[in-house]
Design a protein around this motif. Structure first.
Motif, mmCIF file in Angstrom:
data_model
loop_
_atom_site.group_PDB
_atom_site.id
_atom_site.type_symbol
_atom_site.label_atom_id
_atom_site.label_comp_id
_atom_site.label_asym_id
_atom_site.label_seq_id
_atom_site.Cartn_x
_atom_site.Cartn_y
_atom_site.Cartn_z
ATOM 1 N N TRP A 100 -22.603 22.364 -26.705
ATOM 2 C CA TRP A 100 -22.271 21.103 -27.373
ATOM 3 C C TRP A 100 -22.188 19.924 -26.405
ATOM 4 C CZ3 TRP A 100 -17.678 23.724 -30.348
ATOM 5 C CH2 TRP A 100 -18.200 24.597 -31.323
ATOM 6 N N TYR A 101 -21.691 20.167 -25.196
ATOM 7 C CA TYR A 101 -21.464 19.053 -24.263
ATOM 8 C C TYR A 101 -22.293 19.155 -22.981
ATOM 9 C CZ TYR A 101 -17.418 18.084 -27.211
ATOM 10 O OH TYR A 101 -16.595 17.804 -28.264
ATOM 11 N N PHE B 206 -9.735 21.398 -22.188
ATOM 12 C CA PHE B 206 -9.818 21.455 -23.648
ATOM 13 C C PHE B 206 -8.636 22.240 -24.204
ATOM 14 C CE2 PHE B 206 -14.169 20.693 -22.386
ATOM 15 C CZ PHE B 206 -14.664 19.851 -23.363
ATOM 16 N N TYR C 51 -12.222 22.225 -30.835
ATOM 17 C CA TYR C 51 -11.664 21.895 -29.524
ATOM 18 C C TYR C 51 -11.510 20.394 -29.402
ATOM 19 C CZ TYR C 51 -13.179 26.631 -28.226
ATOM 20 O OH TYR C 51 -13.362 27.976 -28.174
ATOM 21 N N LEU D 13 -19.010 25.332 -25.913
ATOM 22 C CA LEU D 13 -18.781 24.020 -25.298
ATOM 23 C C LEU D 13 -19.908 23.640 -24.347
ATOM 24 C CD1 LEU D 13 -14.933 24.235 -24.617
ATOM 25 C CD2 LEU D 13 -16.107 22.913 -26.386
#
Length: 1006
Positions: free
Chosen positions: A131-132, A176, A187, A128
């Motif tokens: 990705w973010y 999440f 997620y 995560l």
């Protein structure tokens, strides 16, 4: 329902008219869903994640270099268990002064992180985070690995739960929920702020849609998801990373070749030699090289990347970074040696079972002779010891072995065996026949005795690196790996034991062992060999009429002090080590006709008469007078100016027996026997008698050397502190010295007094031996003969680990790798704790071996990378240092930036590696390659395009992975809403397609 409750209450009241209990049934009890939300809120409160979040702007690379922590708890929805985990980057507390006025309007930190470009594509982080780009988030996932949230209704229910929990608590940390099977890493989540909300959504497909394999297709998805109603849309910020994988290393031969033991036996020293363990990988420990080419700051419209044409040339990428993928469990020589040797420890067979039980079963009578050899040697016999048939027994046994097992059937051939035996016993090459010993010189490869490496044996409880035991361990390790395994080990050990017996019988000292008693810092097998050497030295001394440890020191010389004598006599043991140190010992005064010790206390008429009577009355004046008539024997030299108290003659230091050397198992056995005597008076008395054997021997020697002496004389020499002298005034008024025994010497039934009364005037040469070298030697030889290969491996494993650590340290000094230095320190610390115990656990031993194998793999990996990057061939010193630094970083860090990208020294080498790999791939199928090139040229338009396409095909393979990050700040959902960050991450591989989007919306003006 309420009417029913009233009716039930009325019925109860009618049945019990006197009862005044009024019961209210609450039908507002919380449901399982509400309880779940409450538990989530409770955890967020406990972790103090409520309220406004604050923090400093993220620095570049902090996601990789910083410290990530997590804390977990467990919650449940009905009977379905979830784990809730808080992941966060550890940061210093930020100063909030001056920011209070901006708090209400400030976006949550997670929304600000969506737009931050300093930490795109971190090499090692939670998915995560990659990705973010979040610095902090909470994940709710099924607690059990096999549980999963699969249905859409359950996913929506969980999303509603976290949305309500975030709204109730005011938490601004993203929350999440993991859905679907865990291997998919799916997620969905939400983040809430003051008047804003960010939804985290995800798409995961196994097959990549053709229209989304390039930038233009992904931009279409991003824009459609934002739903921007106005045109034109503000330019989208883009970050792109293409990853290329190099797998073909065939053009670079692996420099480490496995050693050839046969070449060594033939006289050529190759990768392996006796006394040294090999190190290195037999296969390339680096399986792949991953090159990541990154365009960190691009804007929509600057580049073109569609299904027909692409501007993304890896050579032109502004940033290059490299990571290496390790080979899974590469075959390494040192690790294989250790693993195979450790397997020996778990074998159960004896040497006879391995080599064949029939070797000793032909003649039952001779079998009985062998099994009873020890008792025949230790029991009194009318024949001299040298006439016993032990040698004949052993030689006949060897003949049977050869008879039952032909030369071709032997695990070790004669050439290998002779080479190893000459390595272990270098004095055998000199064909010594006089019993003298040629001490082998220390190998030039061995560390000096003063160095830290040499003294590792005391920490590992192994053996010195120049000792016979250490060499034996290395030879057995080599034989186990290259020649016959456990059978070869059993064969070599059998020959070793036969050689030990031959040396005992022929009076040949064993080479490679330090003089003196067994060193208790070493392994038990080394102590046993030292004990056998002590027996051989004592036997030589008896045969030559002198004792090995000769000390002809004059009285008062420095050599007369500080010699400890282990008398094991209770309290006096602590005091006499230095006080009776003047008793230098020499057997040179003994006559050649009396070379042997007598095995009894009184064998002559002289002892039967005067000695016996004196033994009973040694403390009386009559005994003194009678013993004074004896002829003094066994004198060494006068004790300074001391004289006997009664005759007034000089006090002579006697020749005494050396105390018996002992190994740790004998000491432990003796301690157990003494402990079993208990604490009773009788047990304590018997214990003192058992410990006073050396004291009694020294008293007898003292009486023989000083006829007419008394106990006070002996104490003045043996333990001066127990003889107290004071100045007193005599009858004539003169000051004189008057002495007397200490208080402990006057205790009734004192052990010293009893021993003195029992002692007879017998010189050391006529006493029963304190150390029976014949019996002890036979015990050692029997101990060696009954050792199984597994026992032998247990004894020698510390030596093998010791040798492996020295080898790793030696190789590390050539490479200078920081991580290997750290591992070596850990190995030494761990081994020092584990190997000190007699029977360490197998699991702990396996951990030590795994650490050594890890260090070996890192060294092999460093050499592989240096060979591939041609560091040794580099002529320019500055460039060579840069490449060495680059290779060391590859070993220490998950991903390393290439200075200068494709135009730097490391980048140009990497480029050549890919070019060579591509050419080899193309040459394998030249026709197909040429056809594809022609097609590519026909499709290309201009000459520049053809040149670009040709270069891309020729230099690099198609990218194994494509990662894109699209960012923009626009009002959403309406044009008049607050401008908020929007982000979408995409990763495309051969069999995986993932989109991870974070889309923010204004919840006030929508």
């Amino acid at each position: 329902m309420r009417a029913t409750a009233r009716w039930l209450h009325k019925m109860a009241a009618d049945s019990e008219p006197e009862s005044e209990v009024f019961e209210i049934t609450d039908f507002t009890t919380a449901s399982e869903w509400e309880r779940f939300i409450s538990k989530v809120e409770e955890v967020l409160n406990d972790w103090k994640l409520i309220g406004i979040s604050s923090g400093k702007p993220l620095e570049k690379g902090v996601y990789t270099t910083g410290i990530w922590e997590e804390k977990s708890d467990e919650i449940s929805f009905a009977d379905f268990r979830f784990s809730i985990t808080h992941h966060y980057l550890v940061q210093e507390a930020s100063d909030k002064d001056g920011k209070e006025e901006l708090v209400e309007d400030a976006l949550p930190l997670s929304m600000q992180d969506l737009l931050c470009m300093n930490n795109d594509f971190p090499p090692r982080a939670h998915c995560l985070v990659r990705w973010y780009g979040l610095r902090e988030f909470v994940v709710i996932a099924p607690a059990a690995n096999n549980d999963a949230v699969l249905s859409e209704s359950k996913c929506n229910l969980l999303l509603s739960s976290i949305s309500i929990a975030l709204g109730n608590t005011g938490c601004q940390v993203p929350l999440f929920v993991q859905i679907h099977h865990k291997w998919r890493r799916m997620y969905v989540g939400e983040c809430q702020g003051p008047g804003v909300r960010t939804d985290f959504e995800m798409v995961h497909l196994r097959k990549v849609p053709n229209q989304y394999t390039h930038l233009s297709g992904l931009l279409d998805i991003f824009k459609s998801k934002i739903g921007w109603p106005l045109t034109p849309l503000p330019p989208v910020s883009i970050a792109i990373r293409l990853t290329y994988v190099l797998q073909d290393w065939q053009q670079y031969f692996w420099p480490q070749q496995p050693p050839d033991i046969d070449a060594l036996i033939g006289g050529e020293v190759g990768g392996l030699e006796f006394g040294k363990l090999p190190l290195g990988a037999c296969e390339d420990p680096v399986s792949e090289l991953h090159l990541a080419t990154t365009w960190p700051h691009l804007t929509e419209g600057i580049i073109v990347d569609n299904d027909v044409y692409s501007d993304l040339d890896p050579i032109q990428a502004p940033q290059w970074s490299v990571r290496v993928r390790k080979a899974d469990n590469p075959q390494c020589l040192l690790g294989d040696f250790l693993t195979e040797f450790f397997k020996l420890c778990r074998r159960k067979e004896s040497t006879d079972e391995i080599l064949g039980r029939s070797t000793f079963e032909e003649d039952g009578k001779e079998v009985a002779d062998i099994t009873h050899a020890l008792s025949k040697l230790t029991e009194p016999a009318p024949v001299p010891i040298h006439k016993l048939s032990v040698t004949n027994m052993v030689h006949s046994a060897k003949k049977k072995i050869r008879k039952h097992r032909g030369v071709d059937d032997s695990p070790l051939n004669n050439e290998v065996l002779n080479t190893i035996m000459l390595f272990l016993f270098p004095d055998a090459a000199d064909k010594l026949t006089d019993g003298s010993e040629a001490r082998p010189s220390t190998s030039r490869n061995n560390p000096s005795p003063e160095s830290e490496e040499y003294n590792l044996y005391s920490q590992f409880k192994s053996a010195p690196s120049d000792s016979l035991t250490y060499k034996l361990a290395l030879c057995l390790c080599m034989i186990n790996f290259y020649h016959g395994g456990v059978k070869g080990v059993a064969h070599l050990w059998q020959e070793f034991v036969v050689e030990m017996r031959r040396r005992w019988e022929k009076n040949y000292l064993i080479p490679g062992l330090a003089n003196g008693p067994p060193d208790l810092r070493c392994c038990l097998l080394h102590q046993k060999l030292q004990m056998l050497n002590c027996c051989i030295e004592r036997k030589q001394a008896r045969d030559e009429g002198k004792k090995p440890y000769t000390s002809d020191c004059s009285p008062g010389s420095p050599g007369d002090t500080g010699k400890a004598v282990d008398c094991s006599g209770g309290d006096y043991q602590k005091e006499t080590g230095k006080e009776r140190g003047e008793a230098g010992k020499s057997w040179e005064s003994w006559s050649d006709s009396e070379e042997e010790f007598f095995e009894c206390l009184s064998d002559t008429e002289e002892l039967k008469g005067n000695g016996q009577e004196n033994g009973k009355k040694g403390g009386t004046k009559e005994g003194i007078k009678e013993s004074a008539n004896l002829k003094p024997e066994g004198r060494l030299h006068p004790h300074g100016k001391l004289t006997l108290l009664h005759p007034g003659e000089p006090l002579y230091i006697p020749v005494t027996q050396e105390p018996a050397p002992m190994t740790e198992d004998l000491l432990e056995e003796q301690s157990e026997v003494l402990a079993k005597l208990g604490t009773s008076a009788e047990g304590a008395h018997l214990r003192a008698r058992m410990q006073s054997a050396c004291l009694l021997s020294d008293m007898e020697s003292f009486k023989a050397a000083n006829p007419g002496c008394c106990l006070e004389d002996f104490v003045r020499w043996y333990s001066p502190r127990d003889y107290i002298e004071e100045e007193v005034v005599d009858e004539e008024g003169n000051r004189v010295l008057k002495g007397e025994l200490s208080a402990r010497m006057k205790i009734p039934s004192n052990m010293w007094v009893e021993a003195w009364e029992t002692a007879k005037p017998v010189p050391a040469r006529r006493q029963r031996r304190l150390f029976d070298d014949t019996r002890e030697a036979e015990k050692v030889l029997h101990y060696l003969a009954v050792q199984k290969p597994s026992d032998l491996a247990r004894h020698l494993l510390p030596c093998v680990i010791h040798a492996a650590v020295l080898k790793v340290k030696e190789e590390e000094t050539l490479e200078d790798i920081a991580s290997v230095k750290k591992i070596i320190k850990q190995i030494i610390s761990h081994s020092s704790k584990v190997l000190r115990f007699p029977n360490p656990e197998d699991k702990k031993l396996e951990e030590i071996i795994a650490q050594i194998m890890n260090a070996e793999a890192i060294i092999a990996r460093a050499r592989s990378l240096k060979a591939k990057f041609g560091i040794e061939k580099c002529d320019q010193e500055e460039e060579k240092e840069d490449l060495e630094r680059f290779v060391n970083c590859l070993l220490e860090q998950p991903e390393v930036s290439v200075i200068g990208a494709g135009r730097g020294p490391a980048g140009s080498i990497i480029h050549k590696l890919f070019v060579n790999a591509q050419r080899m791939t193309e040459s394998s199928d030249e026709v197909a390659t040429m056809t594809s090139l022609d097609d590519e040229l026909k499709r290309s338009g201009s000459s520049d395009e053809r040149r670009l396409n040709l270069g891309a095909v020729a230099d690099f393979p198609p990218p194994a992975g494509r990662e894109l990050i699209l960012r923009i700040t626009v009002p959403r959902p309406a044009p008049y809403s607050k401008p908020l960050p929007q982000r979408m991450y995409s990763v495309i591989t051969k069999e995986d397609f993932r989109l991870a989007g974070a889309f923010s919306a204004d919840t006030t003006f929508f």
